[in-house]
Design an enzyme around this catalytic site. Structure first.
Site, PDB file in Angstrom:
ATOM      1  N   CYS A  16     -10.450 -19.475  10.559  1.00  0.00           N
ATOM      2  CA  CYS A  16     -10.040 -18.001  11.433  1.00  0.00           C
ATOM      3  C   CYS A  16      -8.744 -18.132  12.052  1.00  0.00           C
ATOM      4  O   CYS A  16      -7.705 -18.853  11.866  1.00  0.00           O
ATOM      5  CB  CYS A  16     -11.123 -18.283  12.674  1.00  0.00           C
ATOM      6  SG  CYS A  16     -11.129 -19.811  13.527  1.00  0.00           S
ATOM      7  N   GLY A  42      -9.262 -14.744   8.300  1.00  0.00           N
ATOM      8  CA  GLY A  42     -10.584 -14.642   8.608  1.00  0.00           C
ATOM      9  C   GLY A  42     -11.112 -13.167   8.276  1.00  0.00           C
ATOM     10  O   GLY A  42     -10.821 -12.062   9.111  1.00  0.00           O
ATOM     11  N   ASN A 121     -10.283 -22.391  16.601  1.00  0.00           N
ATOM     12  CA  ASN A 121      -9.812 -22.581  15.134  1.00  0.00           C
ATOM     13  C   ASN A 121      -9.853 -23.964  14.817  1.00  0.00           C
ATOM     14  O   ASN A 121      -9.278 -24.883  15.446  1.00  0.00           O
ATOM     15  CB  ASN A 121      -8.389 -21.994  14.830  1.00  0.00           C
ATOM     16  CG  ASN A 121      -7.900 -22.164  13.576  1.00  0.00           C
ATOM     17  OD1 ASN A 121      -8.658 -22.259  12.632  1.00  0.00           O
ATOM     18  ND2 ASN A 121      -6.527 -22.111  13.459  1.00  0.00           N
ATOM     19  N   GLY A 122     -10.814 -24.335  13.611  1.00  0.00           N
ATOM     20  CA  GLY A 122     -10.715 -25.757  13.280  1.00  0.00           C
ATOM     21  C   GLY A 122     -12.195 -26.085  13.012  1.00  0.00           C
ATOM     22  O   GLY A 122     -13.140 -25.397  12.928  1.00  0.00           O
ATOM     23  N   TYR A 262      -0.020 -22.069   1.756  1.00  0.00           N
ATOM     24  CA  TYR A 262      -0.840 -20.843   1.668  1.00  0.00           C
ATOM     25  C   TYR A 262      -1.345 -19.902   2.746  1.00  0.00           C
ATOM     26  O   TYR A 262      -1.484 -18.853   2.830  1.00  0.00           O
ATOM     27  CB  TYR A 262      -2.118 -21.400   0.667  1.00  0.00           C
ATOM     28  CG  TYR A 262      -2.953 -20.196   0.508  1.00  0.00           C
ATOM     29  CD1 TYR A 262      -2.825 -19.105  -0.449  1.00  0.00           C
ATOM     30  CD2 TYR A 262      -4.415 -20.384   0.902  1.00  0.00           C
ATOM     31  CE1 TYR A 262      -3.605 -18.111  -0.701  1.00  0.00           C
ATOM     32  CE2 TYR A 262      -5.183 -19.034   0.708  1.00  0.00           C
ATOM     33  CZ  TYR A 262      -4.869 -18.204  -0.080  1.00  0.00           C
ATOM     34  OH  TYR A 262      -5.693 -17.167  -0.611  1.00  0.00           O
TER      35      TYR A 262
END
Length: 486
Positions: A16, A42, A121-122, A262
């Protein structure tokens, strides 16, 4: 909810992106723009929570792209106020089926001292254990997301205010987390002690911004100030500005190295380094490590482009756009019937036949996960008349799953987990296949001496199998950590 894109299942996906703003008129509009810039992190769903004195907390959660949901004036008028946070998601933790609207963040909780919303996030690696404990003590969960544990831990904390309750909750959490949260008057940002996932601070007019990446600051005209440091909590208010707290025991940073490879957009800045320049340098290192006689260096668009440019420059082999991406291939394009699926990757990538024919082609891509897309691209290149196909991969072999916020297949489905490099070359049926070494990757991100094996500078578990935080839940489910022999 629209169907998942049928041809994007061979790339690792970030879980996300998060974004928050305080001190501006109609903060939700800024958040919507920020989330649009973070859409690559996301694409399943997004949500925004805002607050103003007259209406209190307001939220909107929707499936699909930001541009399709958070651009209508009628919706954005329901999210008034000078303070807002937002979230775009892929699903990793929680339900493995289709995303449910209840799983879409930000999550909201009403506490005795007022409400709070949180976007995460994570991945929390001890979420299963925490969830069991909380349910046994009477908590009622509304979602399957690991992130909801944080709200329940905050509710059970005995601390006197919401930032202190958040500190209390996050000390119980293991794994990786960057968090953006809000109360009625405060914007809060936190990174885990290892700083695995990114979070940056920006300044816009009289307000402040928190974002997963700097590219989302650019879209709203915000000035990049600095990264939130590993283990740091910032509490931002109109009265006191930015306050910095240190709720965790200091540890050496282990930022996710795949952000460089990436995940992050190439126009973002990480650790004061241009992501684009780092990826170009990866191509330079790859050309030095794995030279090959060829006629054309061709990126697999779009993520392989900077590395291909670096490879071409270092090798002296001409660079060319031998593959063209269809930019309008959306997730809702067409129901993926068997006939359409058989067209495979051709729906989004097409070969520039006039450039490819008769050439010895070097294809530069960011990674090989399952190898399914790589095989299809190779077949397209050969069908277009290429004399030879050589793959050069801008990351080391991905042999281990990530448990810190990346959607990774099970280990047995990762090509590099079951095959050597030569076996992968035979499987893909290409003339040569080489990955950048882990040391080469570290050199490309600015570590001149390469990787320190005793104390790695980054989290590189997906390549090395060395997890900086033990994935407790996964081990309990039977996951085997790397052995000394491996």
């Amino acid at each position: 909810m629209p169907p998942a894109h049928p041809f994007d299942d061979d790339k690792l996906k970030e879980e996300c992106g998060i974004f928050g703003v305080i001190g501006v008129t109609d903060a939700a509009n800024f958040v919507a723009l920020g989330l649009h810039a973070l859409q690559h992190r996301g694409q399943e769903a997004g949500g925004i929570v805002s607050h103003d004195e007259e209406h209190g907390f307001n939220s909107a959660r929707r499936f699909g792209y930001v541009r399709d949901n958070f651009t209508s004036q009628s919706l954005m008028q329901t999210l008034p106020g000078p303070l807002a946070i937002g979230h775009v998601r892929y699903s990793t933790a929680g339900s493995k089926g289709p995303t449910q609207i209840r799983d879409v963040q930000p999550f909201f909780g009403e506490f005795s001292m007022g409400g709070a919303a949180i976007a995460h996030n994570g991945n929390i690696t001890n979420a299963d254990a925490l969830r069991r404990e909380l349910i046994e003590r009477g908590s009622i969960f509304q979602s399957s997301s690991d992130s909801e544990c944080i709200i329940h831990l905050m509710a059970r904390s005995l601390q006197r205010n919401i930032p202190e309750r958040m500190e209390d909750a996050l000390r119980r959490v293991e794994g990786a987390f960057s968090v953006v949260a809000m109360t009625r008057t405060k914007l809060i940002g936190v990174r885990d002690p290892l700083g695995v996932r990114p979070l940056v601070l920006g300044k816009v007019a009289d307000g402040w911004v928190l974002s997963s990446e700097t590219c989302a600051l650019d879209i709203i005209g915000a000035e990049y100030v600095r990264e939130i440091e590993p283990g740091e909590m910032v509490v931002i208010s109109a009265e006191k500005g930015v306050e910095s707290l240190r709720p965790f025991r200091p540890q050496k940073s282990r930022f996710c190295i795949f952000e460089h490879v990436y995940f992050s957009r190439p126009d973002s800045i990480i650790g004061n380094r241009s992501v684009y320049e780092t990826r170009r340098q990866i191509g330079v290192e790859l050309a030095r490590e794995a030279p090959v006689d060829a006629d054309l260096v061709c990126p697999v668009p779009d993520s392989g482009t900077p590395a291909a440019i670096g490879f071409a420059h270092e090798s002296g082999i001409p660079y060319g756009m031998g593959i063209v991406r269809n930019q309008y291939m959306g997730r809702t394009f067409i129901e993926p019937t068997e006939q359409i699926r058989n067209m495979g990757v051709r729906l989004k990538l097409n070969v520039n036949r006039a450039l490819i024919k008769g050439k010895r082609v070097i294809l530069v891509d960011d990674s090989v996960v399952r190898g399914t897309t790589s095989r299809k691209i190779k077949e397209m290149i050969l069908d277009a008349g290429a004399a030879e196909v050589h793959f050069r991969i801008a990351s080391p072999p991905t042999a281990w799953p990530c448990f810190y916020g990346v959607d990774t297949p099970q280990r047995e489905k990762l090509l590099a987990a079951t095959m050597t490099e030569e076996e992968m070359r035979e499987h893909l049926n290409v003339d040569s296949l080489r990955f950048i070494s882990l040391d080469g990757l570290y050199r490309a991100v600015g570590e001149a001496e390469g990787r320190n094996p005793k104390q790695p500078q980054y989290c590189d578990a997906c390549f090395s199998g060395e997890y900086p935080v033990e994935p407790a839940d996964q081990i309990q489910k039977g996951f085997k950590l790397k052995t000394a022999a491996e």
